[in-house]
Design a protein around this motif. Structure first.
Motif, PDB file in Angstrom:
ATOM      1  N   GLY A  19       0.814  -1.101  -0.061  1.00  0.00           N
ATOM      2  CA  GLY A  19       0.159  -0.140  -0.147  1.00  0.00           C
ATOM      3  C   GLY A  19       0.659   1.290   0.028  1.00  0.00           C
ATOM      4  N   ASN A  20       0.244   2.401  -0.060  1.00  0.00           N
ATOM      5  CA  ASN A  20       0.932   3.671   0.115  1.00  0.00           C
ATOM      6  C   ASN A  20       1.851   3.797   1.157  1.00  0.00           C
ATOM      7  N   SER A  21       1.681   3.367   2.431  1.00  0.00           N
ATOM      8  CA  SER A  21       2.537   3.460   3.423  1.00  0.00           C
ATOM      9  C   SER A  21       3.829   3.086   3.112  1.00  0.00           C
ATOM     10  N   ALA A  22       3.612   1.580   2.726  1.00  0.00           N
ATOM     11  CA  ALA A  22       4.884   0.785   2.284  1.00  0.00           C
ATOM     12  C   ALA A  22       5.734   1.335   1.142  1.00  0.00           C
ATOM     13  N   ALA A  23       5.002   2.110   0.217  1.00  0.00           N
ATOM     14  CA  ALA A  23       5.620   2.619  -0.780  1.00  0.00           C
ATOM     15  C   ALA A  23       6.394   3.909  -0.418  1.00  0.00           C
ATOM     16  N   GLN A  24       5.829   4.636   0.418  1.00  0.00           N
ATOM     17  CA  GLN A  24       6.574   5.857   0.912  1.00  0.00           C
ATOM     18  C   GLN A  24       7.608   5.739   1.663  1.00  0.00           C
ATOM     19  N   ILE A  25       7.495   4.695   2.738  1.00  0.00           N
ATOM     20  CA  ILE A  25       8.523   4.354   3.626  1.00  0.00           C
ATOM     21  C   ILE A  25       9.897   3.561   2.769  1.00  0.00           C
ATOM     22  N   LEU A  26       9.476   2.735   1.839  1.00  0.00           N
ATOM     23  CA  LEU A  26      10.397   2.306   0.895  1.00  0.00           C
ATOM     24  C   LEU A  26      11.091   3.292   0.193  1.00  0.00           C
ATOM     25  N   ALA A  27      10.388   4.446  -0.164  1.00  0.00           N
ATOM     26  CA  ALA A  27      11.121   5.516  -0.881  1.00  0.00           C
ATOM     27  C   ALA A  27      12.176   6.279  -0.134  1.00  0.00           C
ATOM     28  N   GLU A  28      11.922   6.455   1.189  1.00  0.00           N
ATOM     29  CA  GLU A  28      12.585   7.129   2.057  1.00  0.00           C
ATOM     30  C   GLU A  28      13.742   6.502   2.678  1.00  0.00           C
ATOM     31  N   VAL A  29      13.382   5.093   2.807  1.00  0.00           N
ATOM     32  CA  VAL A  29      14.480   4.469   3.460  1.00  0.00           C
ATOM     33  C   VAL A  29      15.706   3.974   2.441  1.00  0.00           C
ATOM     34  N   SER A  30      14.965   3.564   1.302  1.00  0.00           N
ATOM     35  CA  SER A  30      15.912   3.246   0.038  1.00  0.00           C
ATOM     36  C   SER A  30      17.024   4.406  -0.179  1.00  0.00           C
ATOM     37  N   ARG A  31      16.976   5.275   0.088  1.00  0.00           N
ATOM     38  CA  ARG A  31      18.093   6.534   0.160  1.00  0.00           C
ATOM     39  C   ARG A  31      19.130   6.139   1.239  1.00  0.00           C
ATOM     40  N   VAL A  32      19.014   5.477   2.185  1.00  0.00           N
ATOM     41  CA  VAL A  32      20.077   5.341   3.227  1.00  0.00           C
ATOM     42  C   VAL A  32      20.280   4.078   3.392  1.00  0.00           C
ATOM     43  N   ALA A  33      19.575   2.975   2.957  1.00  0.00           N
ATOM     44  CA  ALA A  33      19.799   1.703   3.134  1.00  0.00           C
ATOM     45  C   ALA A  33      19.584   0.792   1.971  1.00  0.00           C
ATOM     46  N   GLU A  34      20.140  -0.598   1.943  1.00  0.00           N
ATOM     47  CA  GLU A  34      19.752  -1.449   0.889  1.00  0.00           C
ATOM     48  C   GLU A  34      18.323  -2.013   1.169  1.00  0.00           C
TER      49      GLU A  34
END
Length: 362
Positions: free
Chosen positions: A183-198
């Motif tokens: 859902g939207n929460s997963a996509a938004q969290i993934l978007a920002e976490v992926s900038r600092v983590a694998e």
């Protein structure tokens, strides 16, 4: 403290405030004719507890409660409003209408005062006890994050957190992170976490992405059309897949960076990561479960309201009146009690109809 009033609203978030607004507009006096009990130490309902980078997926003008439009936000320069803007709006909304929210008072139980079906309901909230002719439960879902059960969860040596516990990507910098949810929460969290983590994104079913030019404005208009159609007795399917992912700027950016690639759901966790049925394994230091929420209704347990299908059945003129206890209303828990009622823009009709129903019975 003892309260004797005509209506008790449980919850001072968006659903509780919208209901209080309509009761006030109908002529009831906040703090006298009705009282709002809120578990939070500050205004804003669940919004102060959401992750720091959360943004709405519609403009401020499409994310408003009844009576007062959310103040403007410069979407052209800053994107859609962040959660801090929503918290400020709800804080000011509460003060603007002088709604006398009492906090922090977590309601632990609602009971029938006696066997008289027309008698008062009693509400317990720590040192506060209250009696009222009607009770509106507007506690939302944030207090009941849903954790699915997968083999190996207890053995996994990394960190597991629900989206309700996640705050900022910095806490996961340099880690290998699995984000679960479509859902939207997963996509938004993934978007920002992926900038600092694998990151690795896994979903139970392939996620659906709305077109880039479809945002909360389209969803708002469709939800309104559905509410109107249902009120007139017509069928209306709404947006196909209302849980589909809205392509807010951060999610578009994640797509451009190539990280918005979903994998099938793993079958188990291992001590050092996750594994699939075909034997594939992936190392992980953390798993973020963006797996949704359930209605926070523990305070109603003693009333024994669940029907054969396991859900509290609602109906009446408002669509929110509990069938097994007509003195009780449920507002803001999603389509189950009113189309789009779990959203800022969508809760208004349910709150209005609930207030009208109550006023007709007082």
């Amino acid at each position: 403290m003892r309260l004797d009033t005509r209506v008790i609203i449980i919850g001072g978030g968006q659903a509780g405030l919208a209901t209080a607004f309509y009761l006030r507009r109908a002529g009831l006096t906040p703090g006298e004719d009705f009282a709002v009990l809120d578990a939070g130490a500050e205004p804003g309902g669940s919004w102060p507890h959401m992750w720091e980078g959360l943004r709405l997926f519609s403009p401020a003008t499409y994310s408003s409660l009844p009576g007062w439009m959310m103040p403007a936000w410069d979407e052209s320069r800053l994107g859609f409003p962040p959660r801090t803007h929503v918290v400020d709006y709800l804080t000011r909304y509460e003060a603007r209408y002088d709604l006398h929210v009492l906090r922090p008072h977590r309601v632990t139980s609602v009971a029938r005062a006696d066997d008289d079906p027309e008698g008062p309901m009693t509400v317990a909230a720590g040192e506060v006890t209250a009696a009222a002719r009607f009770v509106v439960s507007a506690t939302g879902t944030w207090d009941r994050p849903f954790w699915p059960a997968y083999p190996g969860m207890r053995e996994f040596r990394g960190r597991q957190l629900h989206a309700a516990q996640y705050q900022a990507p910095g806490e996961l910098a340099g880690r290998r992170v699995v984000v679960v949810g479509g859902g939207n929460s997963a996509a938004q969290i993934l978007a920002e976490v992926s900038r600092v983590a694998e990151t690795t994104w896994v979903t139970v079913r392939p996620p659906g992405f709305l077109p880039d030019d479809v945002d909360g404005r389209v969803l708002f208009a469709t939800a309104r059309a559905r509410i109107r159609a249902l009120s007139e007795g017509h069928e209306h399917s709404g947006v196909a897949g209302l849980g589909d992912i809205v392509m807010v700027p951060s999610v578009v950016d994640a797509r451009e960076r190539g990280v918005l690639e979903p994998h099938p759901m793993f079958t188990r966790l291992t001590p050092t990561g996750v594994a699939w049925a075909d034997g594939t394994e992936r190392a992980a230091d953390a798993v973020i479960w963006c797996t949704g929420f359930r209605p926070a209704l523990r305070h109603l347990t003693g009333l024994r309201l669940h029907g054969e299908a396991g859900r509290v059945e609602v109906g009446g003129p408002s669509g929110t009146r509990v069938r097994r206890e007509p003195r009780l209303y449920l507002v803001g828990y999603g389509d189950w009690v009113g189309p789009a009622s779990a959203t800022l823009a969508g809760v208004g009709p349910s709150a209005r109809d609930t207030a009208n129903d109550i006023m007709a019975r007082l």
